[in-house]
Design a protein around this motif. Structure first.
Motif, PDB file in Angstrom:
ATOM      1  N   ALA A 517       0.331  -1.469  -0.073  1.00 19.77           N
ATOM      2  CA  ALA A 517       0.216   0.057  -0.242  1.00 19.77           C
ATOM      3  C   ALA A 517       0.755   1.278   0.013  1.00 19.77           C
ATOM      4  N   ASP A 518       1.899   0.555   0.654  1.00 20.36           N
ATOM      5  CA  ASP A 518       3.120   2.489   0.492  1.00 20.36           C
ATOM      6  C   ASP A 518       4.221   1.938  -0.601  1.00 20.36           C
ATOM      7  N   PRO A 519       4.566   2.350  -1.690  1.00 22.00           N
ATOM      8  CA  PRO A 519       5.364   2.372  -2.164  1.00 22.00           C
ATOM      9  C   PRO A 519       6.739   2.277  -1.984  1.00 22.00           C
ATOM     10  N   GLY A 520       6.850   3.557  -0.875  1.00 26.38           N
ATOM     11  CA  GLY A 520       8.014   4.041  -0.263  1.00 26.38           C
ATOM     12  C   GLY A 520       8.746   3.226   0.888  1.00 26.38           C
ATOM     13  N   HIS A 521       7.582   2.428   1.480  1.00 28.78           N
ATOM     14  CA  HIS A 521       7.548   1.379   2.420  1.00 28.78           C
ATOM     15  C   HIS A 521       7.602  -0.658   1.957  1.00 28.78           C
ATOM     16  N   PRO A 522       7.812  -0.646   0.758  1.00 30.26           N
ATOM     17  CA  PRO A 522       7.530  -2.246   0.103  1.00 30.26           C
ATOM     18  C   PRO A 522       8.125  -3.332   0.759  1.00 30.26           C
ATOM     19  N   GLY A 523       6.785  -3.854   1.427  1.00 29.58           N
ATOM     20  CA  GLY A 523       6.678  -5.399   2.547  1.00 29.58           C
ATOM     21  C   GLY A 523       7.073  -4.981   3.753  1.00 29.58           C
ATOM     22  N   THR A 524       6.163  -3.839   3.789  1.00 27.67           N
ATOM     23  CA  THR A 524       5.733  -3.459   5.598  1.00 27.67           C
ATOM     24  C   THR A 524       3.939  -3.139   5.592  1.00 27.67           C
ATOM     25  N   ILE A 525       3.751  -3.194   6.623  1.00 23.04           N
ATOM     26  CA  ILE A 525       2.210  -2.660   6.430  1.00 23.04           C
ATOM     27  C   ILE A 525       2.523  -1.236   8.205  1.00 23.04           C
ATOM     28  N   ASP A 526       2.184  -0.447   7.984  1.00 20.67           N
ATOM     29  CA  ASP A 526       1.815   0.613   9.058  1.00 20.67           C
ATOM     30  C   ASP A 526       0.539   0.143   9.455  1.00 20.67           C
ATOM     31  N   LEU A 527       0.595   0.000  10.744  1.00 17.92           N
ATOM     32  CA  LEU A 527      -0.308  -0.238  11.349  1.00 17.92           C
ATOM     33  C   LEU A 527      -0.965   0.411  12.569  1.00 17.92           C
ATOM     34  N   LYS A 528      -0.512   1.613  12.658  1.00 17.48           N
ATOM     35  CA  LYS A 528      -1.699   2.806  12.900  1.00 17.48           C
ATOM     36  C   LYS A 528      -2.076   3.066  11.911  1.00 17.48           C
ATOM     37  N   LYS A 529      -2.368   3.016  10.177  1.00 17.51           N
ATOM     38  CA  LYS A 529      -2.561   3.743   8.973  1.00 17.51           C
ATOM     39  C   LYS A 529      -3.373   2.834   8.788  1.00 17.51           C
ATOM     40  N   TYR A 530      -3.269   1.647   9.230  1.00 17.10           N
ATOM     41  CA  TYR A 530      -4.001  -0.183   8.457  1.00 17.10           C
ATOM     42  C   TYR A 530      -4.280  -0.642   9.580  1.00 17.10           C
ATOM     43  N   GLY A 531      -3.935  -0.716  10.828  1.00 16.27           N
ATOM     44  CA  GLY A 531      -4.721  -1.554  11.484  1.00 16.27           C
ATOM     45  C   GLY A 531      -5.173  -0.621  13.106  1.00 16.27           C
ATOM     46  N   VAL A 532      -4.709   0.393  13.701  1.00 12.61           N
ATOM     47  CA  VAL A 532      -4.872   1.220  14.793  1.00 12.61           C
ATOM     48  C   VAL A 532      -6.315   1.979  14.117  1.00 12.61           C
ATOM     49  N   ARG A 533      -5.954   2.188  13.562  1.00 11.04           N
ATOM     50  CA  ARG A 533      -7.309   3.286  12.868  1.00 11.04           C
ATOM     51  C   ARG A 533      -8.800   2.702  12.392  1.00 11.04           C
ATOM     52  N   LEU A 534      -8.403   1.467  11.829  1.00 12.21           N
ATOM     53  CA  LEU A 534      -9.222   0.793  11.684  1.00 12.21           C
ATOM     54  C   LEU A 534     -10.752   0.573  12.655  1.00 12.21           C
ATOM     55  N   PHE A 535     -10.214   0.229  13.828  1.00 15.91           N
ATOM     56  CA  PHE A 535     -10.848   0.337  14.921  1.00 15.91           C
ATOM     57  C   PHE A 535     -10.607   1.616  15.703  1.00 15.91           C
ATOM     58  N   THR A 536     -10.376   2.396  15.718  1.00 19.79           N
ATOM     59  CA  THR A 536     -10.641   3.493  16.134  1.00 19.79           C
ATOM     60  C   THR A 536     -11.829   4.660  15.406  1.00 19.79           C
ATOM     61  N   ASP A 537     -11.578   4.314  14.760  1.00 22.89           N
ATOM     62  CA  ASP A 537     -12.608   4.982  13.179  1.00 22.89           C
ATOM     63  C   ASP A 537     -14.336   4.396  13.435  1.00 22.89           C
ATOM     64  N   ALA A 538     -14.163   3.004  13.178  1.00 23.01           N
ATOM     65  CA  ALA A 538     -15.070   2.090  13.887  1.00 23.01           C
ATOM     66  C   ALA A 538     -15.993   2.661  15.467  1.00 23.01           C
ATOM     67  N   ALA A 539     -15.030   2.628  16.402  1.00 22.59           N
ATOM     68  CA  ALA A 539     -15.694   2.456  18.108  1.00 22.59           C
ATOM     69  C   ALA A 539     -15.652   4.839  18.248  1.00 22.59           C
ATOM     70  N   ARG A 540     -15.196   5.767  17.585  1.00 23.02           N
ATOM     71  CA  ARG A 540     -15.797   6.835  17.537  1.00 23.02           C
ATOM     72  C   ARG A 540     -16.539   7.045  16.692  1.00 23.02           C
ATOM     73  N   LEU A 541     -17.659   6.164  15.389  1.00 25.09           N
ATOM     74  CA  LEU A 541     -18.596   6.173  15.021  1.00 25.09           C
ATOM     75  C   LEU A 541     -19.938   6.139  15.993  1.00 25.09           C
ATOM     76  N   PHE A 542     -19.290   4.574  16.366  1.00 25.51           N
ATOM     77  CA  PHE A 542     -20.248   4.023  17.076  1.00 25.51           C
ATOM     78  C   PHE A 542     -20.649   4.637  18.430  1.00 25.51           C
ATOM     79  N   ALA A 543     -19.246   6.328  19.004  1.00 23.66           N
ATOM     80  CA  ALA A 543     -19.796   6.588  19.735  1.00 23.66           C
ATOM     81  C   ALA A 543     -20.526   7.701  19.598  1.00 23.66           C
ATOM     82  N   LEU A 544     -20.223   8.490  18.624  1.00 17.38           N
ATOM     83  CA  LEU A 544     -21.145   9.453  18.417  1.00 17.38           C
ATOM     84  C   LEU A 544     -22.202   9.341  17.875  1.00 17.38           C
ATOM     85  N   ALA A 545     -22.770   8.171  17.822  1.00 18.21           N
ATOM     86  CA  ALA A 545     -24.205   7.411  17.120  1.00 18.21           C
ATOM     87  C   ALA A 545     -25.120   7.331  18.689  1.00 18.21           C
TER      88      ALA A 545
END
Length: 636
Positions: A517-545
């Motif tokens: 996903a990030d051409p500048g860092h092949p072979g890696t996963i950004d655990l903040k953008k493609y990991g933690v964010r997936l949970f925090t975004d969903a949790a934020r929406l659940f809370a606001l709703a």
């Protein structure tokens, strides 16, 4: 086969399975259902039982006898990638069966292996029939985490021991050669020698260099000065005889115990012949233990300079490393880091209030982003702002200028303490983030009314606010106002859901993970953008709703789920996945900083061991489930 023979086989199967979890807790009717439908299969040594090339998993395997070696399909045959061995009672292919996909690992018979095999159709029937088995399968990730916890602890235990060193032998604790005198040495000469060498004690040894006594600085007052004793007498007349000794192989814990039991402040280290090799003092042990929580809090609360606070921040990191070594969970560690970072920030604010006159103004210092969620890791920058009340008799422009000058000093001091200035200028010294209560309310309302991309981005940062200092009731009023606005705006919630779904879990259909996903860092996963964010975004929406005031991701998931009819088991699996990703981030950032790098969130899946890869995949699948609910609820 006769009915009696069939019943005998079923009974034997039940008896064997009842020795292992989850079958030992399974309902009798469900266990019989399982035993009646499994078939016993034999695999000779070296046989491939299951692999990705065999297609979608169609069978649940339960090892009846023998051992099964597990390795990542297509991976190397190195010891690390083949480090998992399954024995009797172990189940495999649960994740592949539940996801209706091919297995991501290869299962090979290490010796003659016998497996009970249950067809997929009966497997799904069993999950419906048995609450215990259903719980076991849905909490599969939690079971894997228990295995992973031991490996994580092993990785950090050695580092923590090396840095904490209370397990170190006394031979490593001693920092200099011992200084000693003979029993007949005059007191005057001993005192002069202690003063010139800056010694707190003097050991008295016999002709064979074996300790016979010890004389300390406190003895000078009690035994020489107050009694008016002669300085010309021999040291043996005023020394403490029979000093406490320990062999060089003893460790610092042994020394601490000896000091506590015998109420002494020095322990002498001796070799196998009893000869003096060094002195260990109470102060030496205090340095070895490092700062504990109480010491860190005291150092922060009493700090009179930024330099002291900078050292306290280093102690926070060291104590967090110890928590990793002891197996403390990701949520607890990130909250611990955030709490002590909060304490550092508050002390910096207090120090700067002495130089800025804000008396008589109601205001609060706000934190945003990960700090606002109580989820800070080792690598974090500043995300903060100010809310204040501007009365009719106050000059709005002059009041803001006073706050901006104050905030600029606080931001600079935070930077000196290891909280880098925010590259995006999300700081209280930014006039756009130093606002009155009414201005914050209007800004939030504008973002909710007009959810364009910039507004949605701002929502993901600023809606996770939390007060750190000042009038906390101002932040509470901001929260209530925000929840009123989001509750009555389904369009905003739908757009927020669409924004949350713009990033997908990095799971591939062919490969285990998507790492390009990030051409500048092949072979890696950004655990903040493609990991933690997936949970925090969903949790934020659940809370606001659902009008949930919490900002912490785990708290949001748990409180929202109770209002959304989400099962506690499903929430627990999501929380476990989120916490595991946080643990991986903490570990990676620590290793990066150990090697002199700033620390990022870019993890290489190929460098994880097999258990960690399996858990990470399960964690991403839990994130996918959360996103599936967002798609369903908001028709995105």
């Amino acid at each position: 086969m006769s009915n009696s023979a069939t019943e005998l086989l079923v009974s034997a199967c039940i008896q064997l399975l009842q020795a292992y979890a989850p079958f030992d807790q399974m309902e009798a009717e469900s266990l019989r259902f399982l035993a009646e439908r499994v078939k016993l299969a034999h695999y000779p040594k070296g046989a491939l039982i299951l692999a990705s090339e065999m297609g979608v998993a169609r069978t649940l395997h339960i090892v009846q006898r023998g051992q099964v070696r597990v390795r990542r399909s297509g991976g190397s045959s190195s010891a690390e990638s083949a480090s998992i061995t399954l024995g009797p009672g172990s189940c495999f292919s649960i994740g592949a069966l539940m996801a209706q996909r091919e297995s991501s690992s290869a299962y090979i018979a290490r010796d003659d292996v016998f497996c009970y095999e249950l067809p997929a159709e009966d497997f799904f029937s069993l999950t419906q029939k048995s609450t215990v088995f259903n719980l076991f399968c849905t909490q599969y990730i939690a079971g894997l985490l228990r295995q992973s916890q031991q490996q994580l602890q092993l990785q950090f235990a050695q580092r923590a021991a090396e840095q904490k060193t209370m397990n170190s032998p006394l031979a490593r604790v001693i920092t200099r050669d011992p200084v000693s005198v003979a029993p007949e040495t005059p007191v005057r000469q001993v005192v002069e020698l202690m003063a010139s060498r800056h010694l707190g004690s003097m050991v008295v040894v016999d002709s064979g260099q074996q300790p016979v006594g010890i004389f300390t600085l406190s003895d000078v007052l009690k035994r020489i000065v107050l009694p008016g004793a002669s300085l010309d007498q021999a040291i043996e007349a005023v020394m403490s005889p029979q000093p406490r000794t320990l062999p060089l192989a003893a460790n610092a814990h042994d020394a601490a115990l000896a000091m506590a039991m015998h109420r002494v402040r020095h322990v002498l280290a001796v070799d196998e012949g009893g000869r003096l090799k060094g002195v260990v003092s109470e102060r030496d042990l205090f340095k070895l233990q490092g700062a504990g929580l109480r010491q860190i809090r005291h150092a922060i609360d009493s700090a009179t300079s930024v330099e002291v606070l900078r050292h306290a921040r280093e102690d926070v990191r060291q104590l967090s490393l110890t928590m990793l070594a002891e197996g403390v969970g990701g949520q607890e560690i990130t909250q611990f880091i955030s709490t002590l970072n909060d304490t550092v920030t508050r002390r910096i604010i207090e120090l700067n209030l002495d130089r800025h006159d804000l008396y008589g103004i109601d205001w609060a210092w706000l934190s945003f982003g990960s700090e606002g969620r109580d989820e800070q890791t080792f690598t974090t920058d500043q995300d903060n702002g100010i809310v204040y009340i501007c009365t009719d008799i106050m000059d709005r422009e002059q009041t803001q200028l006073r706050f901006l000058e104050f905030a600029r000093d606080v931001n600079e001091d935070l930077d000196k303490c290891g909280f880098p200035l925010c590259k995006g200028n999300i700081m209280a010294s930014n006039p756009d983030l130093c606002l009155t209560l009414e201005e914050w309310d209007e800004r939030f309302a504008q973002w909710v009314r007009t959810p364009d991309p910039l507004a949605l981005l701002n929502a993901t940062i600023f809606f996770d606010f939390r007060p750190l200092y000042g009038r906390f009731n101002l932040a509470h009023r901001m929260r209530l106002s925000l929840l009123r606005q989001t509750q009555g705006n389904p369009l905003f919630l739908r757009m927020l859901a669409q924004n949350a779904l713009s990033v997908a879990p990095p799971l591939g259909r062919i490969r285990d993970f998507v790492t390009d996903a990030d051409p500048g860092h092949p072979g890696t996963i950004d655990l903040k953008k493609y990991g933690v964010r997936l949970f925090t975004d969903a949790a934020r929406l659940f809370a606001l709703a659902n009008q949930v005031e919490a900002t912490n991701t785990v708290a949001r998931l748990k409180r929202s789920s109770a209002l959304m009819n989400i099962s506690s088991d499903e929430v627990a699996a999501s929380v476990e996945g989120f916490n595991f990703i946080q643990i991986l981030r903490l570990r990676h950032q620590h290793f990066e900083q150990e090697h002199g790098r700033s620390g990022d969130n870019l993890v290489r899946p190929d460098e994880l061991n097999e258990i960690e890869r399996r858990i990470l995949k399960e964690a991403f699948r839990q994130a996918r489930k959360l996103q599936a609910r967002l798609k369903l609820d908001y028709q995105v």
